[in-house]
Design an enzyme around this catalytic site. Structure first.
Site, PDB file in Angstrom:
ATOM      1  N   GLN A   1       2.152  -5.981  -3.114  1.00  0.00           N
ATOM      2  CA  GLN A   1       2.445  -6.046  -1.675  1.00  0.00           C
ATOM      3  C   GLN A   1       3.751  -5.298  -1.388  1.00  0.00           C
ATOM      4  OE1 GLN A   1       1.510  -9.447  -3.154  1.00  0.00           O
ATOM      5  NE2 GLN A   1      -0.476  -8.508  -2.914  1.00  0.00           N
TER       6      GLN A   1
ATOM      7  N   ASP B   1       0.816  -1.226   0.000  1.00  0.00           N
ATOM      8  CA  ASP B   1       0.000   0.000   0.000  1.00  0.00           C
ATOM      9  C   ASP B   1       0.843   1.266   0.000  1.00  0.00           C
ATOM     10  OD1 ASP B   1      -2.255  -1.675   0.237  1.00  0.00           O
ATOM     11  OD2 ASP B   1      -1.980  -1.750   2.409  1.00  0.00           O
TER      12      ASP B   1
ATOM     13  N   GLY C   1      -4.275  -4.183  -4.412  1.00  0.00           N
ATOM     14  CA  GLY C   1      -5.244  -3.180  -4.853  1.00  0.00           C
ATOM     15  C   GLY C   1      -4.464  -1.939  -5.221  1.00  0.00           C
ATOM     16  N   HIS C   2      -4.233  -1.737  -6.504  1.00  0.00           N
ATOM     17  CA  HIS C   2      -3.411  -0.611  -6.940  1.00  0.00           C
ATOM     18  C   HIS C   2      -4.316   0.529  -7.416  1.00  0.00           C
ATOM     19  CE1 HIS C   2       0.170  -3.553  -7.570  1.00  0.00           C
ATOM     20  NE2 HIS C   2      -0.110  -3.332  -6.314  1.00  0.00           N
TER      21      HIS C   2
ATOM     22  N   LYS D   1       2.205   2.155  -5.089  1.00  0.00           N
ATOM     23  CA  LYS D   1       2.902   1.657  -6.287  1.00  0.00           C
ATOM     24  C   LYS D   1       2.107   1.894  -7.558  1.00  0.00           C
ATOM     25  CE  LYS D   1       3.230  -2.460  -4.454  1.00  0.00           C
ATOM     26  NZ  LYS D   1       2.820  -2.183  -3.064  1.00  0.00           N
TER      27      LYS D   1
HETATM   28  P1  IMP Z   1      -2.806 -12.772   1.787  1.00  0.00           P
HETATM   29  O1  IMP Z   1      -1.839 -12.228   0.789  1.00  0.00           O
HETATM   30  O2  IMP Z   1      -4.232 -12.500   1.416  1.00  0.00           O
HETATM   31  O3  IMP Z   1      -2.542 -14.209   2.101  1.00  0.00           O
HETATM   32  O4  IMP Z   1      -2.578 -11.975   3.159  1.00  0.00           O
HETATM   33  C1  IMP Z   1      -1.388 -12.113   3.927  1.00  0.00           C
HETATM   34  C2  IMP Z   1      -1.002 -10.790   4.559  1.00  0.00           C
HETATM   35  O5  IMP Z   1      -0.573  -9.893   3.554  1.00  0.00           O
HETATM   36  C3  IMP Z   1      -2.135 -10.091   5.301  1.00  0.00           C
HETATM   37  O6  IMP Z   1      -1.579  -9.381   6.392  1.00  0.00           O
HETATM   38  C4  IMP Z   1      -2.650  -9.099   4.272  1.00  0.00           C
HETATM   39  O7  IMP Z   1      -3.290  -7.993   4.876  1.00  0.00           O
HETATM   40  C5  IMP Z   1      -1.352  -8.694   3.602  1.00  0.00           C
HETATM   41  N1  IMP Z   1      -1.536  -8.230   2.221  1.00  0.00           N
HETATM   42  C6  IMP Z   1      -1.764  -8.984   1.130  1.00  0.00           C
HETATM   43  N2  IMP Z   1      -1.845  -8.209   0.037  1.00  0.00           N
HETATM   44  C7  IMP Z   1      -1.641  -6.958   0.437  1.00  0.00           C
HETATM   45  C8  IMP Z   1      -1.576  -5.710  -0.254  1.00  0.00           C
HETATM   46  O8  IMP Z   1      -1.695  -5.618  -1.476  1.00  0.00           O
HETATM   47  N3  IMP Z   1      -1.343  -4.613   0.508  1.00  0.00           N
HETATM   48  C9  IMP Z   1      -1.159  -4.688   1.855  1.00  0.00           C
HETATM   49  N4  IMP Z   1      -1.209  -5.827   2.536  1.00  0.00           N
HETATM   50  C10 IMP Z   1      -1.447  -6.956   1.840  1.00  0.00           C
END
Ligand code: IMP
Length: 429
Positions: A224, A13, A40-41, A16
């Site tokens: 991420q 977040d 979520g970009h 990017k």
């Molecule tokens: P998962 O990727 O859904 O398995 O989530 C694993 C961890 O990564 C959790 O803490 C999510 O909130 C975090 N996470 C996954 N994708 C994002 C992102 O795009 N931005 C911020 N945090 C993320």
């Protein structure tokens, strides 16, 4: 010719989407290499907001190829919805998207397993996005995944699905006490997706490498952030893919000899969604201030983000594991009106000081930040377009971040719009 990787330097977040959108002007191909629709970009152009989960953030520029690499896990339903939504707004042409035939699919059972396992974990939950990301990557590594190439071959898809569902239904029904899935339900639905997506599917490794040979510029778009990397992040509170720059190679089938630079994106403060260590987190009024002023709510799940001061230990870690050649600082405008701004330079734990991010979970969770305090600035930055016009305390803050992270600042962002940006050095030139 320049091929540049963009990664998040914190917990995701970082903004990017906006930065990829800006650098797309200098690239011919924009390639996602890991993650899925957990990302979520957000991009704002002329007041119009676009949130992308799977399609690379270059899609808003015409004549640019957007590629979903083999390292991405694809939920076909989400991808089709995203294509349709962009088409409706005249922002998508069919010949601009390519999908790797080697990318793995997110299946309905992945989502159900993700949600059920999170519930069972109780206080040990990760706080996943619930999109099935972890279970899809687990299946990839366990050699039990279904790939895009399988989806577009009806008989292979049916055969694999039948076999895999036996195990998944056993897990869901007998161990997790959930309802199972019928082969024909998933088969019928996914054959519909296959028809919609077939035309975009190809060997994207061959495509990208051929374009590189022709001298085209490639922008590799990470999702991420570094501290969510499954190897280099705050394990186990991480996502299930490698989010670091090295993953741009394995996630696309392009060799490291073709990469010319790696840009890290960092907010001017820090946020994180989900559970896990966050040494500079501010609870109470300060945390609420960051959240409200920075609109810190997840673009994918809408969850309120945890907020805190900038952490230079995190940035140094990101600089090392990614080999950063430049840093972009986003949301600098949010800090305006703060009298004092803190930067974390190290941690203390049980009488010892740490200058590198610890791997030990007890230390990560108990680390007390050591802060350095700087004077803030009272001016609004959102209309400033060149570095020299920034207030001197803002410049000092930017320069201090570069000193502490060891990475040159190449751009700062002072608002959501494309033009609310100050470019200091273009990595493509
Ligand atoms: P998962 O990727 O859904 O398995 O989530 C694993 C961890 O990564 C959790 O803490 C999510 O909130 C975090 N996470 C996954 N994708 C994002 C992102 O795009 N931005 C911020 N945090 C993320």
């Amino acid at each position: 010719m320049s091929n540049i990787v963009i990664v998040g330097a914190q917990w995701g977040d970082e903004g990017k989407g906006k930065i990829v959108d800006i650098f797309t002007e200098y690239a011919d191909l924009i390639v996602r290499f890991q993650g899925g629709n957990n990302a979520g970009h957000t991009i704002v152009v002329d007041g119009e907001k676009t949130v992308l989960h799977l399609i690379p953030s270059g899609i808003l520029h015409q004549n640019k190829k957007c590629i979903i690499g083999n390292g991405v896990v694809v939920d076909p339903e989400v991808l089709i919805d995203e294509i349709d939504a962009l088409k409706k707004r005249g922002r998508f042409e069919d010949d601009r998207l390519l999908i790797s035939e080697d990318a793995h699919l997110i299946m309905p059972y992945h989502k159900k397993i993700d949600a059920t396992k999170e519930n069972l974990k109780g206080i040990r939950k990760i706080g996943t996005t619930g999109r099935g990301i972890g279970p899809a990557y687990e299946d990839k590594t366990a050699r039990a995944g279904i790939r895009v190439a399988d989806l577009i071959d009806e008989s292979v898809f049916r055969d694999k699905l039948k076999f895999i569902l036996m195990e998944k239904n056993h897990l869901l029904v007998n161990l997790l006490h959930q309802s199972g899935f019928e082969v024909h339900d998933i088969y019928d639905k996914y054959m519909g997706f296959a028809e919609r997506l077939r035309g975009y599917v190809t060997n994207t490794s061959i495509y990208i490498n051929n374009e590189i040979k022709k001298g085209k510029n490639v922008l590799f778009e990470g999702a991420q952030g570094t501290l969510l990397d499954v190897d280099h992040g705050t394990y186990p509170y991480v996502t299930s893919s490698n989010t670091v720059a090295g993953s741009a190679c394995s996630g696309t089938g392009v060799g490291p000899t073709h990469i010319n630079g790696v840009i890290g994106i960092s907010k001017a403060y820090t946020t994180r969604v989900g559970e896990g260590p966050f040494p500079t987190e501010q609870n109470g009024l300060m945390g609420d201030w960051f959240r409200e002023k920075g609109h810190e709510y997840g673009a994918t799940t809408g969850r309120p983000r945890r907020c805190g001061w900038l952490d230079a230990v995190v940035l140094r870690h990101a600089a090392r594991v990614n080999g950063l050649t430049g840093m972009v600082i986003t949301k600098l405008d949010i800090l305006s009106t703060l009298g004092k701004i803190k930067i974390c330079t190290g941690y203390t734990f049980e009488g010892k000081t740490y200058y590198e991010f610890p791997s030990n979970k007890r230390i990560m969770l108990g680390a007390e930040p050591v802060y350095e305090e700087m004077d803030g600035w009272m001016e609004d930055l959102s209309d400033i377009r060149d570095f020299d016009s920034l207030p001197s305390n803002t410049k000092k803050y930017i320069n201090r971040i570069a000193e502490l992270s060891g990475v040159e600042t190449i751009m700062v962002s002072v608002g959501m719009e494309r033009d609310q940006t100050i470019l200091l050095k273009n990595p493509f030139e």
